[in-house]
Design a protein around this motif. Structure first.
Motif, PDB file in Angstrom:
ATOM      1  N   LYS A 266     -53.933  19.894 -38.254  1.00  0.00           N
ATOM      2  CA  LYS A 266     -55.114  20.692 -37.894  1.00  0.00           C
ATOM      3  C   LYS A 266     -54.964  22.125 -38.415  1.00  0.00           C
ATOM      4  CE  LYS A 266     -57.859  21.962 -33.862  1.00  0.00           C
ATOM      5  NZ  LYS A 266     -57.904  21.888 -32.404  1.00  0.00           N
ATOM      6  N   TYR A 267     -53.747  22.644 -38.365  1.00  0.00           N
ATOM      7  CA  TYR A 267     -53.509  24.014 -38.830  1.00  0.00           C
ATOM      8  C   TYR A 267     -53.391  24.107 -40.348  1.00  0.00           C
ATOM      9  CZ  TYR A 267     -53.008  26.439 -34.355  1.00  0.00           C
ATOM     10  OH  TYR A 267     -53.262  27.033 -33.152  1.00  0.00           O
ATOM     11  N   PHE A 268     -52.756  23.090 -40.953  1.00  0.00           N
ATOM     12  CA  PHE A 268     -52.382  23.238 -42.371  1.00  0.00           C
ATOM     13  C   PHE A 268     -52.990  22.195 -43.304  1.00  0.00           C
ATOM     14  CE2 PHE A 268     -48.780  25.011 -39.907  1.00  0.00           C
ATOM     15  CZ  PHE A 268     -48.809  26.309 -40.393  1.00  0.00           C
ATOM     16  N   GLY A 269     -53.635  21.159 -42.776  1.00  0.00           N
ATOM     17  CA  GLY A 269     -54.087  20.051 -43.627  1.00  0.00           C
ATOM     18  C   GLY A 269     -52.918  19.104 -43.882  1.00  0.00           C
ATOM     19  N   ILE A 270     -53.243  17.910 -44.395  1.00  0.00           N
ATOM     20  CA  ILE A 270     -52.227  16.859 -44.547  1.00  0.00           C
ATOM     21  C   ILE A 270     -51.147  17.219 -45.574  1.00  0.00           C
ATOM     22  CG2 ILE A 270     -51.844  14.426 -45.231  1.00  0.00           C
ATOM     23  CD1 ILE A 270     -53.302  14.621 -42.585  1.00  0.00           C
ATOM     24  N   GLU A 271     -51.568  17.655 -46.755  1.00  0.00           N
ATOM     25  CA  GLU A 271     -50.587  17.854 -47.838  1.00  0.00           C
ATOM     26  C   GLU A 271     -49.598  18.967 -47.513  1.00  0.00           C
ATOM     27  OE1 GLU A 271     -49.972  15.680 -50.158  1.00  0.00           O
ATOM     28  OE2 GLU A 271     -51.630  14.562 -49.259  1.00  0.00           O
ATOM     29  N   LYS A 272     -50.099  20.068 -47.012  1.00  0.00           N
ATOM     30  CA  LYS A 272     -49.205  21.201 -46.674  1.00  0.00           C
ATOM     31  C   LYS A 272     -48.281  20.795 -45.512  1.00  0.00           C
ATOM     32  CE  LYS A 272     -48.420  25.921 -46.497  1.00  0.00           C
ATOM     33  NZ  LYS A 272     -47.000  25.963 -46.582  1.00  0.00           N
ATOM     34  N   THR A 273     -48.810  19.984 -44.598  1.00  0.00           N
ATOM     35  CA  THR A 273     -47.962  19.545 -43.478  1.00  0.00           C
ATOM     36  C   THR A 273     -46.812  18.688 -43.988  1.00  0.00           C
ATOM     37  OG1 THR A 273     -49.816  19.627 -41.948  1.00  0.00           O
ATOM     38  CG2 THR A 273     -47.960  18.280 -41.274  1.00  0.00           C
ATOM     39  N   LYS A 274     -47.114  17.836 -44.991  1.00  0.00           N
ATOM     40  CA  LYS A 274     -46.031  17.012 -45.580  1.00  0.00           C
ATOM     41  C   LYS A 274     -44.955  17.920 -46.169  1.00  0.00           C
ATOM     42  CE  LYS A 274     -48.577  12.858 -46.853  1.00  0.00           C
ATOM     43  NZ  LYS A 274     -49.261  12.166 -47.948  1.00  0.00           N
ATOM     44  N   ASP A 275     -45.377  18.972 -46.865  1.00  0.00           N
ATOM     45  CA  ASP A 275     -44.407  19.911 -47.452  1.00  0.00           C
ATOM     46  C   ASP A 275     -43.556  20.564 -46.367  1.00  0.00           C
ATOM     47  OD1 ASP A 275     -45.347  19.386 -49.946  1.00  0.00           O
ATOM     48  OD2 ASP A 275     -46.554  21.213 -50.118  1.00  0.00           O
ATOM     49  N   ILE A 276     -44.220  20.962 -45.288  1.00  0.00           N
ATOM     50  CA  ILE A 276     -43.477  21.638 -44.201  1.00  0.00           C
ATOM     51  C   ILE A 276     -42.462  20.672 -43.585  1.00  0.00           C
ATOM     52  CG2 ILE A 276     -43.680  22.723 -41.920  1.00  0.00           C
ATOM     53  CD1 ILE A 276     -46.485  23.701 -42.770  1.00  0.00           C
ATOM     54  N   ALA A 277     -42.885  19.425 -43.386  1.00  0.00           N
ATOM     55  CA  ALA A 277     -41.965  18.424 -42.809  1.00  0.00           C
ATOM     56  C   ALA A 277     -40.748  18.243 -43.718  1.00  0.00           C
ATOM     57  CB  ALA A 277     -42.691  17.103 -42.601  1.00  0.00           C
ATOM     58  N   LEU A 278     -41.025  18.138 -45.012  1.00  0.00           N
ATOM     59  CA  LEU A 278     -39.952  17.935 -45.986  1.00  0.00           C
ATOM     60  C   LEU A 278     -38.983  19.118 -46.006  1.00  0.00           C
ATOM     61  CD1 LEU A 278     -39.130  15.875 -48.132  1.00  0.00           C
ATOM     62  CD2 LEU A 278     -40.535  17.126 -49.781  1.00  0.00           C
ATOM     63  N   GLU A 279     -39.548  20.322 -45.990  1.00  0.00           N
ATOM     64  CA  GLU A 279     -38.699  21.523 -45.995  1.00  0.00           C
ATOM     65  C   GLU A 279     -37.863  21.605 -44.716  1.00  0.00           C
ATOM     66  OE1 GLU A 279     -41.620  24.580 -46.542  1.00  0.00           O
ATOM     67  OE2 GLU A 279     -41.946  23.944 -48.635  1.00  0.00           O
ATOM     68  N   THR A 280     -38.460  21.216 -43.601  1.00  0.00           N
ATOM     69  CA  THR A 280     -37.748  21.299 -42.320  1.00  0.00           C
ATOM     70  C   THR A 280     -36.587  20.307 -42.297  1.00  0.00           C
ATOM     71  OG1 THR A 280     -39.892  21.853 -41.336  1.00  0.00           O
ATOM     72  CG2 THR A 280     -38.111  21.365 -39.808  1.00  0.00           C
ATOM     73  N   VAL A 281     -36.837  19.106 -42.815  1.00  0.00           N
ATOM     74  CA  VAL A 281     -35.775  18.089 -42.877  1.00  0.00           C
ATOM     75  C   VAL A 281     -34.662  18.539 -43.843  1.00  0.00           C
ATOM     76  CG1 VAL A 281     -35.319  15.778 -43.784  1.00  0.00           C
ATOM     77  CG2 VAL A 281     -37.116  16.107 -42.095  1.00  0.00           C
ATOM     78  N   ALA A 282     -35.059  19.130 -44.963  1.00  0.00           N
ATOM     79  CA  ALA A 282     -34.052  19.600 -45.936  1.00  0.00           C
ATOM     80  C   ALA A 282     -33.179  20.682 -45.293  1.00  0.00           C
ATOM     81  CB  ALA A 282     -34.736  20.137 -47.189  1.00  0.00           C
ATOM     82  N   ALA A 283     -33.810  21.582 -44.549  1.00  0.00           N
ATOM     83  CA  ALA A 283     -33.045  22.647 -43.880  1.00  0.00           C
ATOM     84  C   ALA A 283     -32.112  22.055 -42.824  1.00  0.00           C
ATOM     85  CB  ALA A 283     -34.006  23.655 -43.255  1.00  0.00           C
ATOM     86  N   ALA A 284     -32.595  21.017 -42.139  1.00  0.00           N
ATOM     87  CA  ALA A 284     -31.738  20.353 -41.138  1.00  0.00           C
ATOM     88  C   ALA A 284     -30.492  19.819 -41.821  1.00  0.00           C
ATOM     89  CB  ALA A 284     -32.508  19.226 -40.447  1.00  0.00           C
ATOM     90  N   LYS A 285     -30.672  19.166 -42.959  1.00  0.00           N
ATOM     91  CA  LYS A 285     -29.517  18.588 -43.671  1.00  0.00           C
ATOM     92  C   LYS A 285     -28.552  19.674 -44.159  1.00  0.00           C
ATOM     93  CE  LYS A 285     -30.257  15.099 -46.475  1.00  0.00           C
ATOM     94  NZ  LYS A 285     -30.935  14.351 -47.560  1.00  0.00           N
ATOM     95  N   GLU A 286     -29.116  20.801 -44.559  1.00  0.00           N
ATOM     96  CA  GLU A 286     -28.248  21.897 -45.020  1.00  0.00           C
ATOM     97  C   GLU A 286     -27.312  22.378 -43.908  1.00  0.00           C
ATOM     98  OE1 GLU A 286     -30.822  24.911 -46.648  1.00  0.00           O
ATOM     99  OE2 GLU A 286     -31.484  23.508 -48.219  1.00  0.00           O
ATOM    100  N   SER A 287     -27.757  22.252 -42.680  1.00  0.00           N
ATOM    101  CA  SER A 287     -26.900  22.678 -41.552  1.00  0.00           C
ATOM    102  C   SER A 287     -25.639  21.826 -41.438  1.00  0.00           C
ATOM    103  CB  SER A 287     -27.651  22.577 -40.222  1.00  0.00           C
ATOM    104  OG  SER A 287     -28.923  23.092 -40.338  1.00  0.00           O
TER     105      SER A 287
END
Ligand code: IPE
Ligand code: IPE
Ligand code: MG
Ligand code: MG
Ligand code: MG
Length: 310
Positions: A266-287
């Motif tokens: 609702k805030y970002f639209g589908i495509e941008k939300t996918k990017d945010i999810a991907l970035e968040t998961v990548a950052a999790a793995k970096e930890s």
């Protein structure tokens, strides 16, 4: 970001799927052993508790708890020792689902591919089944027969109470409900997601770490991994609600829009939300950078959480 960067190869996918299904089986066998049988005086209540617990579910929280412990130690009896704690996390999560579906909350009719608890057992029984699962979770955690040391058990009880309570899951649910059909700053959306879903996921990982005797540094890294993974989990849940089918999800698709929920799409639209999810998961793995091969399941679970379809 290119989504293929984190999408799992076919081989990797088969490996993690096998790992997840083996772990799911182990947890379900332990639950079967540890949850009271539906006979005798309290059989109606226990039947309602068992209905939601055994109707399905991915068992992500208990699996994460075990995987976090294994990332630190491969001690022979570790998994066995930790199973009652992992099962308690699943009891508490299942309670949150039963209450989340109630008419006064999200008013949903389908959960884990079956009619919701209140649809089958009635509203009063569903409320009590939730109460029963929450309390039974703490009975499992605090049981003196639980072979973890008293000190670790106490710390774990405290962490889980905090993550499930008024500044964790319940607090997030209260904000979620109070803010239906409202517009508010993004920061509040993130707070809702971190508390209603992120807190218990993050805590599941921290609990595994505590049980395995993590150092302060290791616990800090795993806490960061868990906090990012927990947020990513709810972002993907929002995405799936907007893009997947009811059949695929085992819960009614489009429920968020119908109830005016604040979601990432609702805030970002589908495509941008996918990017945010991907970035968040990548950052999790970096930890997890300082962890060795024993953390492979945690890394792959992060990818799975991004690419899951239900
Ligand atoms: C659904 O959790 C509710 C959220 C916190 C997003 P899951 O997607 O883990 O549901 P089950 O346990 O697999 O049914
Ligand atoms: C609920 O979030 C999180 C819980 C604490 C249960 P949602 O309301 O989005 O979960 P689903 O989509 O009904 O599973
Ligand atoms: Mg909800
Ligand atoms: Mg819901
Ligand atoms: Mg949802």
């Amino acid at each position: 970001m290119d989504s293929s960067l984190l999408s799992l190869s076919k081989n990797q996918m088969m490996k993690i799927e096998l790992y997840l299904s083996e772990r799911k089986l182990l947890i379900e066998q332990a639950l079967e052993r540890l949850i009271p049988k539906a006979d005798g005086t309290f059989s109606d209540l226990i039947k309602a508790m068992r209905y939601s617990l055994f109707v399905g579910g991915k068992r992500v929280r208990p699996i994460l708890c075990l995987a976090a412990a294994e990332a630190l130690s491969q001690e022979k009896n570790l998994i066995e020792t930790l199973l009652p704690t992992a099962c308690a996390l699943e009891c508490i999560h299942t309670y949150s689902l039963i209450h989340d579906d109630l008419p006064a909350m999200d008013n949903d009719e389908l959960r884990r591919g079956k009619p919701t608890n209140h649809k089958v057992h009635g509203e009063a029984a569903a409320i009590l089944a939730g109460d029963g699962l929450l309390t039974y979770g703490f009975e499992l955690l605090s049981n003196p027969e639980n072979v973890l040391s008293a000190e670790r058990r106490l710390k774990i009880c405290h962490l889980i109470a905090q993550a499930s309570g008024p500044t964790g899951m319940v607090g997030g649910q209260a904000l979620d409900i109070a803010n239906e059909n409202k517009t508010f700053p993004f920061e509040l959306l993130q707070t809702i997601h971190r508390s209603k879903t992120g807190a218990l996921i993050s805590c599941s990982i921290q609990v595994g770490a505590v049980a395995a005797g993590a150092s302060t540094e290791q616990e800090k890294d795993l806490l960061r991994y868990g906090s990012l993974l927990g947020l990513a989990f709810q972002i993907v849940d929002d995405l799936l609600d907007a893009t997947a089918t009811t059949e695929q999800l085992g819960k009614t698709a489009g429920s968020d829009k119908k109830h005016g929920k604040a979601t990432y799409p609702k805030y970002f639209g589908i495509e941008k939300t996918k990017d945010i999810a991907l970035e968040t998961v990548a950052a999790a793995k970096e930890s997890l950078a300082s962890f060795d091969h024993k953390a492979a399941p945690l890394r792959e679970i992060a990818d799975y959480i991004y690419s899951r379809t239900c």
